[in-house]
Scaffold this motif. Sequence first.
Motif, PDB file in Angstrom:
ATOM      1  N   GLU A  80      41.517  42.606  11.662  1.00 21.94           N
ATOM      2  CA  GLU A  80      42.139  41.475  12.375  1.00 21.94           C
ATOM      3  C   GLU A  80      43.094  41.963  13.458  1.00 21.94           C
ATOM      4  O   GLU A  80      43.128  41.426  14.560  1.00 21.94           O
ATOM      5  N   GLN A  81      43.829  43.012  13.142  1.00 17.20           N
ATOM      6  CA  GLN A  81      44.740  43.568  14.154  1.00 17.20           C
ATOM      7  C   GLN A  81      43.939  44.137  15.331  1.00 17.20           C
ATOM      8  O   GLN A  81      44.283  43.935  16.496  1.00 17.20           O
ATOM      9  N   LEU A  82      42.846  44.811  15.008  1.00 21.25           N
ATOM     10  CA  LEU A  82      42.010  45.381  16.067  1.00 21.25           C
ATOM     11  C   LEU A  82      41.445  44.274  16.959  1.00 21.25           C
ATOM     12  O   LEU A  82      41.471  44.361  18.195  1.00 21.25           O
ATOM     13  N   GLY A  83      40.967  43.203  16.314  1.00 14.41           N
ATOM     14  CA  GLY A  83      40.364  42.108  17.068  1.00 14.41           C
ATOM     15  C   GLY A  83      41.383  41.386  17.933  1.00 14.41           C
ATOM     16  O   GLY A  83      41.133  41.103  19.110  1.00 14.41           O
ATOM     17  N   GLN A  84      42.551  41.117  17.332  1.00 13.73           N
ATOM     18  CA  GLN A  84      43.568  40.369  18.081  1.00 13.73           C
ATOM     19  C   GLN A  84      44.014  41.122  19.329  1.00 13.73           C
ATOM     20  O   GLN A  84      44.121  40.551  20.409  1.00 13.73           O
ATOM     21  N   VAL A  85      44.237  42.424  19.179  1.00 11.22           N
ATOM     22  CA  VAL A  85      44.749  43.166  20.338  1.00 11.22           C
ATOM     23  C   VAL A  85      43.630  43.373  21.375  1.00 11.22           C
ATOM     24  O   VAL A  85      43.879  43.365  22.580  1.00 11.22           O
ATOM     25  N   THR A  86      42.399  43.493  20.904  1.00 12.64           N
ATOM     26  CA  THR A  86      41.267  43.628  21.834  1.00 12.64           C
ATOM     27  C   THR A  86      41.154  42.385  22.711  1.00 12.64           C
ATOM     28  O   THR A  86      41.047  42.460  23.934  1.00 12.64           O
ATOM     29  N   GLU A  87      41.203  41.231  22.036  1.00 11.17           N
ATOM     30  CA  GLU A  87      41.052  39.968  22.762  1.00 11.17           C
ATOM     31  C   GLU A  87      42.212  39.758  23.731  1.00 11.17           C
ATOM     32  O   GLU A  87      42.021  39.422  24.900  1.00 11.17           O
ATOM     33  N   SER A  88      43.403  40.014  23.236  1.00  7.86           N
ATOM     34  CA  SER A  88      44.567  39.769  24.081  1.00  7.86           C
ATOM     35  C   SER A  88      44.599  40.744  25.263  1.00  7.86           C
ATOM     36  O   SER A  88      44.935  40.366  26.386  1.00  7.86           O
ATOM     37  N   ASN A  89      44.160  41.985  25.041  1.00 11.35           N
ATOM     38  CA  ASN A  89      44.141  42.940  26.156  1.00 11.35           C
ATOM     39  C   ASN A  89      43.135  42.508  27.233  1.00 11.35           C
ATOM     40  O   ASN A  89      43.424  42.593  28.434  1.00 11.35           O
ATOM     41  N   ALA A  90      41.983  42.021  26.806  1.00 12.25           N
ATOM     42  CA  ALA A  90      40.982  41.567  27.786  1.00 12.25           C
ATOM     43  C   ALA A  90      41.535  40.390  28.594  1.00 12.25           C
ATOM     44  O   ALA A  90      41.389  40.335  29.820  1.00 12.25           O
ATOM     45  N   LEU A  91      42.193  39.454  27.903  1.00 10.69           N
ATOM     46  CA  LEU A  91      42.724  38.286  28.621  1.00 10.69           C
ATOM     47  C   LEU A  91      43.795  38.694  29.624  1.00 10.69           C
ATOM     48  O   LEU A  91      43.863  38.167  30.730  1.00 10.69           O
ATOM     49  N   LYS A  92      44.603  39.678  29.247  1.00 12.37           N
ATOM     50  CA  LYS A  92      45.640  40.136  30.180  1.00 12.37           C
ATOM     51  C   LYS A  92      45.015  40.808  31.404  1.00 12.37           C
ATOM     52  O   LYS A  92      45.477  40.634  32.529  1.00 12.37           O
ATOM     53  N   MET A  93      43.956  41.595  31.176  1.00 17.55           N
ATOM     54  CA  MET A  93      43.284  42.226  32.318  1.00 17.55           C
ATOM     55  C   MET A  93      42.742  41.154  33.266  1.00 17.55           C
ATOM     56  O   MET A  93      42.938  41.208  34.480  1.00 17.55           O
ATOM     57  N   HIS A  94      42.082  40.163  32.686  1.00 19.61           N
ATOM     58  CA  HIS A  94      41.489  39.117  33.525  1.00 19.61           C
ATOM     59  C   HIS A  94      42.578  38.278  34.206  1.00 19.61           C
ATOM     60  O   HIS A  94      42.365  37.793  35.319  1.00 19.61           O
ATOM     61  N   ALA A  95      43.734  38.146  33.559  1.00 17.40           N
ATOM     62  CA  ALA A  95      44.834  37.389  34.178  1.00 17.40           C
ATOM     63  C   ALA A  95      45.311  38.068  35.464  1.00 17.40           C
ATOM     64  O   ALA A  95      45.708  37.392  36.416  1.00 17.40           O
ATOM     65  N   THR A  96      45.253  39.388  35.511  1.00 16.41           N
ATOM     66  CA  THR A  96      45.710  40.063  36.741  1.00 16.41           C
ATOM     67  C   THR A  96      44.826  39.667  37.927  1.00 16.41           C
ATOM     68  O   THR A  96      45.296  39.585  39.050  1.00 16.41           O
ATOM     69  N   THR A  97      43.548  39.406  37.659  1.00 20.04           N
ATOM     70  CA  THR A  97      42.638  39.069  38.770  1.00 20.04           C
ATOM     71  C   THR A  97      42.938  37.665  39.304  1.00 20.04           C
ATOM     72  O   THR A  97      42.724  37.394  40.472  1.00 20.04           O
ATOM     73  N   LEU A  98      43.438  36.795  38.427  1.00 19.39           N
ATOM     74  CA  LEU A  98      43.778  35.435  38.873  1.00 19.39           C
ATOM     75  C   LEU A  98      45.006  35.462  39.783  1.00 19.39           C
ATOM     76  O   LEU A  98      45.178  34.605  40.641  1.00 19.39           O
ATOM     77  N   GLY A  99      45.837  36.464  39.585  1.00 15.58           N
ATOM     78  CA  GLY A  99      47.045  36.576  40.407  1.00 15.58           C
ATOM     79  C   GLY A  99      46.809  37.347  41.697  1.00 15.58           C
ATOM     80  O   GLY A  99      47.707  37.462  42.528  1.00 15.58           O
ATOM     81  N   ALA A 100      45.619  37.908  41.878  1.00 13.97           N
ATOM     82  CA  ALA A 100      45.350  38.720  43.076  1.00 13.97           C
ATOM     83  C   ALA A 100      45.201  37.845  44.314  1.00 13.97           C
ATOM     84  O   ALA A 100      45.030  36.631  44.225  1.00 13.97           O
ATOM     85  N   ASN A 101      45.251  38.465  45.471  1.00 14.66           N
ATOM     86  CA  ASN A 101      45.104  37.744  46.735  1.00 14.66           C
ATOM     87  C   ASN A 101      44.006  38.390  47.575  1.00 14.66           C
ATOM     88  O   ASN A 101      44.206  39.488  48.066  1.00 14.66           O
ATOM     89  N   PRO A 102      42.823  37.753  47.783  1.00 14.54           N
ATOM     90  CA  PRO A 102      42.458  36.457  47.219  1.00 14.54           C
ATOM     91  C   PRO A 102      42.211  36.552  45.710  1.00 14.54           C
ATOM     92  O   PRO A 102      41.783  37.596  45.231  1.00 14.54           O
ATOM     93  N   PRO A 103      42.459  35.432  45.020  1.00 14.06           N
ATOM     94  CA  PRO A 103      42.219  35.451  43.576  1.00 14.06           C
ATOM     95  C   PRO A 103      40.728  35.576  43.271  1.00 14.06           C
ATOM     96  O   PRO A 103      39.899  35.151  44.071  1.00 14.06           O
ATOM     97  N   HIS A 104      40.407  36.189  42.171  1.00 11.72           N
ATOM     98  CA  HIS A 104      39.001  36.224  41.771  1.00 11.72           C
ATOM     99  C   HIS A 104      38.913  36.213  40.264  1.00 11.72           C
ATOM    100  O   HIS A 104      39.892  36.492  39.565  1.00 11.72           O
ATOM    101  N   TRP A 105      37.755  35.846  39.760  1.00 13.04           N
ATOM    102  CA  TRP A 105      37.524  35.885  38.313  1.00 13.04           C
ATOM    103  C   TRP A 105      36.060  36.197  38.079  1.00 13.04           C
ATOM    104  O   TRP A 105      35.210  35.968  38.923  1.00 13.04           O
ATOM    105  N   TYR A 106      35.804  36.771  36.901  1.00  7.45           N
ATOM    106  CA  TYR A 106      34.449  37.218  36.578  1.00  7.45           C
ATOM    107  C   TYR A 106      33.735  36.251  35.642  1.00  7.45           C
ATOM    108  O   TYR A 106      32.588  36.456  35.314  1.00  7.45           O
TER     109      TYR A 106
END
Length: 333
Positions: free
Chosen positions: A236-262
Motif C-alpha cells: 500500500e505504501q508503494l502504491g500510494q507513493v507511486t500514484e502520488s509521484n505520477a500525479l505530481k509529475m503531471h501537475a508540473t506540465t499543467l503549470g508549464a507555459n504553454p500548458p500541456h497534458w498527456y
Amino acid sequence: MPEHRKFEQVTAKAHANIALIKYWGKRDEELFLPMNSSLSITLDKFYTETSVQFCGKLKKDVFIFNNNIADEAETTKVSNYLNQIRKMAGVERYAMVQSVNHVPTAAGFASSASGYAALASAAVRAIGLDIDQKKLTQVARIGSGSACRSIYGGFVEWTKGNLEDGSDCYAKQLENEDYWDLSILAIQLSAEEKSLSSRAGMKLTVDTSPYYEIWVKEAQKDLGTLKDALHHKDFEQLGQVTESNALKMHATTLGANPPHWYWEAGTISVMNQVRKLRDSGIPAYFTMDAGPNVFVLCQKKDQEVVEQTLLTLKEVQKIYVCQPGPGVSYLAK
Ligand code: PMV
C-alpha cells in the motif's frame, strides 16, 4: 584499437521499464543528467532485441527496424548515438544494426528505454569495449535517460549524481525480478502518436513551470518513501507513493507555459476505476508516463479481478499483464 581484428555480430535483449518515481527534467541536455533520481520496475512482457556488427566494408550505418530499412531520421538518430560509442572505442567502422521491438510502440507505449538499452549493450560488445555494468548504464543513458534503468532487471534506481561530468550518475539494481511478484497491468487506450515527446515536455516544464522546483524536492522525498516500502514489502505504501509521484509529475506540465497534458478521457476513466477498486477493498494504484496509457499496479492475487474490471471500460483497448522482468541478456547467434 586495431582495425584488423574480427568484429563479431552481437545480439542483446533489453526490457522496457515503468518508473514508479519518475525522471522528469534534465540538468544537462547533452549528457542526459537528470534533475532528480528515479526508480523503476523492469517489465517482462515488453522488450527489444538488437544485433550490431561493425563492418569495414560499409560506407554508412544501416539500420533495419522491425525487418524494414529505417527512414533517414531514425537512422541518423542511431548513427549519432553510435558515433559516441565509436569515439569511446577509437574505431571508425560503420555498423549494421537490426532491431526488433516487442513493445507495442504504435499503441503509445514508449520503447526508447528498451531500444537504447539493447542498442548500447550490443554496440559496446560488438565494438570490443570492455566496460562494467555501471558504465554500461551510463552509455545507455546518453541514448535515452530511462534506458539506463533497463540494463538491470527487477527494481532499479537511477541515481542523479551531482558532478558535472556525470560520472556519479548511474543506475543500480535494488532488488532483482524475483524479489516481489507484483503485477503491472499496461492499459492500452490510444493508438495515436503522443503530442509532445518526453524530451520536449520535460524541457518545457523545467524552463517554465513554477511547480518544477517543488517537483524536484517532492521526488527526492518520494524516492525515500518508495525505497522504504520496497524494503518492507509494504504494497500500500508503494502504491500510494507511486500514484502520488505520477500525479505530481503531471501537475508540473499543467503549470508549464504553454500548458500541456498527456492524458486522454480514457486516462481519467482508468484512474477513477482504480479508485473505485480501492474503495471496494482491492489495493490497486495507477501511474502514467508521458502519454495517455496507464499502468496499474496490484498484487498478483488481485490481478484477475483488476484486469476484468478495467476491461469493462469502453476506452480500454487491450491490457498487457506484466511482472517484474530481467535485465539485459545476450543471445547466441
Ligand atoms: O528517457 P525518456 O526520454 O524516455 O523519458 C522518460 C520520462 C518518463 O517516462 C515520463 C519517466 C521515466 O522515468 O521513465
